[in-house]
Design an enzyme around this catalytic site. Sequence first.
Site, short mmCIF file in Angstrom:
data_model
loop_
_atom_site.label_atom_id
_atom_site.label_comp_id
_atom_site.label_asym_id
_atom_site.label_seq_id
_atom_site.Cartn_x
_atom_site.Cartn_y
_atom_site.Cartn_z
N ASP A 31 9.45 -20.38 -12.42
CA ASP A 31 10.28 -19.29 -11.88
C ASP A 31 9.64 -17.98 -12.34
OD1 ASP A 31 12.07 -17.38 -11.15
OD2 ASP A 31 13.78 -18.25 -12.24
N ALA A 82 6.72 -13.80 -2.94
CA ALA A 82 7.59 -12.65 -2.66
C ALA A 82 8.75 -13.15 -1.81
CB ALA A 82 6.83 -11.57 -1.89
N GLY A 139 4.12 -21.44 -0.18
CA GLY A 139 4.49 -20.61 0.96
C GLY A 139 3.46 -20.66 2.09
N LEU A 140 3.78 -19.96 3.16
CA LEU A 140 2.93 -19.96 4.35
C LEU A 140 1.49 -19.54 4.02
CD1 LEU A 140 2.71 -20.17 7.47
CD2 LEU A 140 3.53 -17.80 7.58
N LEU A 141 1.34 -18.44 3.32
CA LEU A 141 -0.01 -17.97 2.97
C LEU A 141 -0.58 -18.77 1.81
CD1 LEU A 141 -2.37 -15.99 3.20
CD2 LEU A 141 -1.13 -14.45 1.67
N TYR A 187 12.71 -4.46 2.93
CA TYR A 187 11.57 -5.32 2.58
C TYR A 187 10.31 -4.48 2.38
CZ TYR A 187 7.50 -8.28 3.47
OH TYR A 187 6.26 -8.88 3.40
N LYS A 211 7.93 -3.82 -1.03
CA LYS A 211 6.50 -4.12 -1.10
C LYS A 211 5.71 -2.86 -1.48
CE LYS A 211 4.85 -7.59 -0.39
NZ LYS A 211 4.62 -8.78 -1.27
#
Length: 296
Positions: free
Chosen positions: A48, A72, A15-17, A136, A140
């Site tokens: 998974d 996430a 992912g991006l982070l 969302y 979280k």
Amino acid sequence: MSSKVPRILVTGASGLLGRAVIKIFKQKNFDVIGLAFSRAGPGLVKCDLTDHEAVTTLIERERPDFIIHAAAERFPDMVESRYEETCLLNIRTAGHIAAVAYRIGSRIIHISTDYVFDGKSPPYKADAVCNPLSKYGSTKLESEKAVLAVAPNACILRIPVLYGPVERLGESAVTCLLDVLKSKKPQSVSHHDQRCPAHVDDIANILADMVALIMKGANLSGIYQWSGREKMTKYDMILAMSRVFSLPHQHISPSHAASPIRPYDPEMDVSGLTDLGIAHHTKFEDGIKECLARWI
Ligand SMILES: NC(=O)c1ccc[n+]([C@@H]2O[C@H](COP(=O)([O-])OP(=O)(O)OC[C@H]3O[C@@H](n4cnc5c(N)ncnc54)[C@H](OP(=O)(O)O)[C@@H]3O)[C@@H](O)[C@H]2O)c1
């Protein structure tokens, strides 16, 4: 904790982070294992995370000193359309990973968001009352509770909207603005909501500093927060992109409309980290110029 090179398991490594965490932690010579799912490519382990049995087996086999849990679902339309699956990944899976980590003596740093706040009374201290406006944000917030309920020594790191080297412009709520800027279509962009964007490398460096401090015996646990050091609206970000790439912006107009599901100004107090000597901020114009150069 021993002085050996710490073994770090990073979820959401595709992912991006997660990609930035893998890059920065490798640069710092940590022993890094990256987990991914649909984008598990070379160097990443496919898992998974919603298969809790498989997760338990993997963590027990790898026995990491730290788990950085960055996986996430965070795209609002996906959270809406796949809410049950999102709750399984964002909440129950976070709790499961934290429980396994705690049982085997591994420290977890769980990534959360400024969207746990309603944005009405910034800056928010780490113990401020949360009031997420979106599904969302709610998942979280529940994920934080699920982690802390089973792993009292867990760290939560709340972070703001991110940008960085993207695989596609739409991957970040910041970089997607370049498409708007480059299109010749007259459009309006929010000049209402206030954001404190952070470069993913800054967050990765903050995580590395947290790990290093814990390795030295510092007693870190509970909620930590980071917001970028420049406050801007999306329209301000467009203007910054226009400046650094000399692109015309006259077709874009500022919108002053509020959104019922987006916090107005969720800036977070960062003193929990700065008191520990931890702070990393890339100037927005420098960071965005470097990240977007290949898309111009
Ligand atoms: N991006 C932001 O602006 C932002 C802002 C505040 C907080 N955060 C938080 O920061 C963390 C990282 O976000 P991000 O932007 O890096 O997210 P992202 O780019 O959407 O990446 C999500 C990651 O989760 C993994 N994943 C999803 N479902 C999975 C499953 N069933 N099993 C295993 N892995 C799964 C994905 O793997 P595959 O793609 O390989 O399937 C991917 O690596 C999240 O906790 C997010 O809530 C992000």
